[in-house]
Design a protein around this motif. Sequence first.
Motif, short mmCIF file in Angstrom:
data_model
loop_
_atom_site.label_atom_id
_atom_site.label_comp_id
_atom_site.label_asym_id
_atom_site.label_seq_id
_atom_site.Cartn_x
_atom_site.Cartn_y
_atom_site.Cartn_z
N TRP A 1 2.87 7.48 6.89
CA TRP A 1 3.98 6.74 7.01
C TRP A 1 5.55 7.05 7.49
O TRP A 1 6.15 6.28 7.91
N PRO A 2 5.47 8.70 7.26
CA PRO A 2 7.00 9.12 8.08
C PRO A 2 7.13 8.70 9.39
O PRO A 2 7.89 8.13 10.33
N VAL A 3 5.91 8.95 9.78
CA VAL A 3 5.56 8.77 11.74
C VAL A 3 5.58 7.27 11.84
O VAL A 3 6.47 6.60 12.52
N LEU A 4 5.09 6.71 11.41
CA LEU A 4 4.88 4.56 12.09
C LEU A 4 6.12 4.12 11.65
O LEU A 4 6.89 3.61 12.50
N PHE A 5 6.56 5.01 10.94
CA PHE A 5 8.32 4.21 10.30
C PHE A 5 9.37 4.42 10.96
O PHE A 5 10.56 3.66 12.03
N ASN A 6 8.99 5.91 11.48
CA ASN A 6 9.95 6.22 12.55
C ASN A 6 10.03 5.52 14.28
O ASN A 6 10.79 5.92 14.80
N ILE A 7 8.45 5.36 14.22
CA ILE A 7 8.61 4.64 15.43
C ILE A 7 9.11 3.11 15.93
O ILE A 7 9.69 2.87 16.06
N ILE A 8 8.75 2.42 14.58
CA ILE A 8 9.28 1.25 14.48
C ILE A 8 10.54 1.35 14.59
O ILE A 8 10.56 0.35 15.05
N TYR A 9 11.56 2.33 13.23
CA TYR A 9 12.66 2.18 13.64
C TYR A 9 13.45 2.52 15.47
O TYR A 9 14.20 1.86 15.80
N ALA A 10 12.46 3.30 16.00
CA ALA A 10 13.13 3.52 17.20
C ALA A 10 12.55 2.48 18.07
O ALA A 10 14.07 2.56 19.25
N LEU A 11 12.35 1.51 18.18
CA LEU A 11 11.61 0.50 18.92
C LEU A 11 12.94 -0.35 18.60
O LEU A 11 13.29 -1.22 19.47
N ASP A 12 13.13 -0.52 17.36
CA ASP A 12 14.18 -1.82 16.97
C ASP A 12 15.73 -0.72 17.75
O ASP A 12 16.30 -2.16 17.98
N GLU A 13 15.56 -0.07 17.83
CA GLU A 13 17.10 0.44 17.92
C GLU A 13 17.12 1.05 20.20
O GLU A 13 17.95 1.41 20.67
N VAL B 1 0.90 -1.10 0.67
CA VAL B 1 0.14 -0.26 -0.26
C VAL B 1 0.91 0.92 0.03
O VAL B 1 0.69 2.35 -0.32
N ARG B 2 1.93 1.95 0.83
CA ARG B 2 2.86 2.25 0.52
C ARG B 2 2.61 3.43 -0.61
O ARG B 2 3.19 4.25 -0.47
N VAL C 1 -4.27 11.82 4.90
CA VAL C 1 -3.62 11.77 5.62
C VAL C 1 -3.19 9.58 5.29
O VAL C 1 -1.98 9.77 5.74
N TYR C 2 -3.30 9.19 4.22
CA TYR C 2 -2.04 8.27 3.70
C TYR C 2 -1.29 8.23 3.03
O TYR C 2 -0.43 7.20 3.32
N ALA C 3 -0.78 9.75 2.88
CA ALA C 3 0.47 10.73 2.41
C ALA C 3 1.25 10.59 3.76
O ALA C 3 2.21 10.10 3.39
N SER C 4 0.76 10.77 4.38
CA SER C 4 2.08 11.67 5.46
C SER C 4 1.55 10.54 6.63
O SER C 4 2.78 10.51 7.90
#
Length: 247
Positions: free
Chosen positions: A126-138, A93-94, A121-124
């Motif tokens: 993703w940056p917040v979503l993936f930044n949070i996922i990346y942060a939790l990985d770290e 989807v992204r 909303v659909y376009a914006s």
Amino acid sequence: MIFVRNLVGLACFFLLWEGVVRFGLVDLPAATDVARTLAHLVGQESFLRDVVATVLAWLIAVAVAVAIAVPAGLLLGSIPWLRTATRMLVEFVRPIPPVALIPLVIVLIGSGPAAKITLAVYASVWPVLFNIIYALDEIDPLLLDTARSFGHGRARILAMVALPHAAPFAFTGLRLSAAIALIVTVSTEYLAGSEIGVGAFIIDVYTTINGMDEVLAGTLVIGFVGYLVNEALERLGRHLFHWSENS
């Protein structure tokens, strides 16, 4: 000092614009002509309504995107099997461009304010979503183990440990999302036949006499709004997360 340098750079851009037009290198209105048109438009109530409509739709879209992205990012980042199960759907989807979804959105919900808000909303998100996922990985596993050793459940760990750690990353994503949402909002107004908004104003005046002056004036307004938004978020980020390298 940084602000002064920014003003000097902006002044050089407008001087270059004025020069290439006056020397006949490009067939566009001069910067001074566009500035006069902009001063005239700012005094018109209808134009101000268009600006307010665009900014309000943008603000709603960013708020909804954050409300979706933050809990979704925390869930996907903290539950590995859920992230794996949804990865194919997310990656499918992204990459779809928001403009490609305009006909579908118009069919489903019409071309009113809901259309541009939905696409923004659909376009914006993703940056917040993936930044949070990346942060939790770290995140340091010791922090999570310590919280568990004190008997905290998953929900409390997410709220008290994971979210504060991810907040600077999420805020970086928010700055990107804000710019993306503004672009998509204006583009949808332009392409989807909206009745109000700066994008609708641009498409309406494009074919009129001296319309390019007004088109460029409207474009400058959007650029100015985008600059103010980014500057405000950057200053807020430095204030809230001065302790973080990612602020």
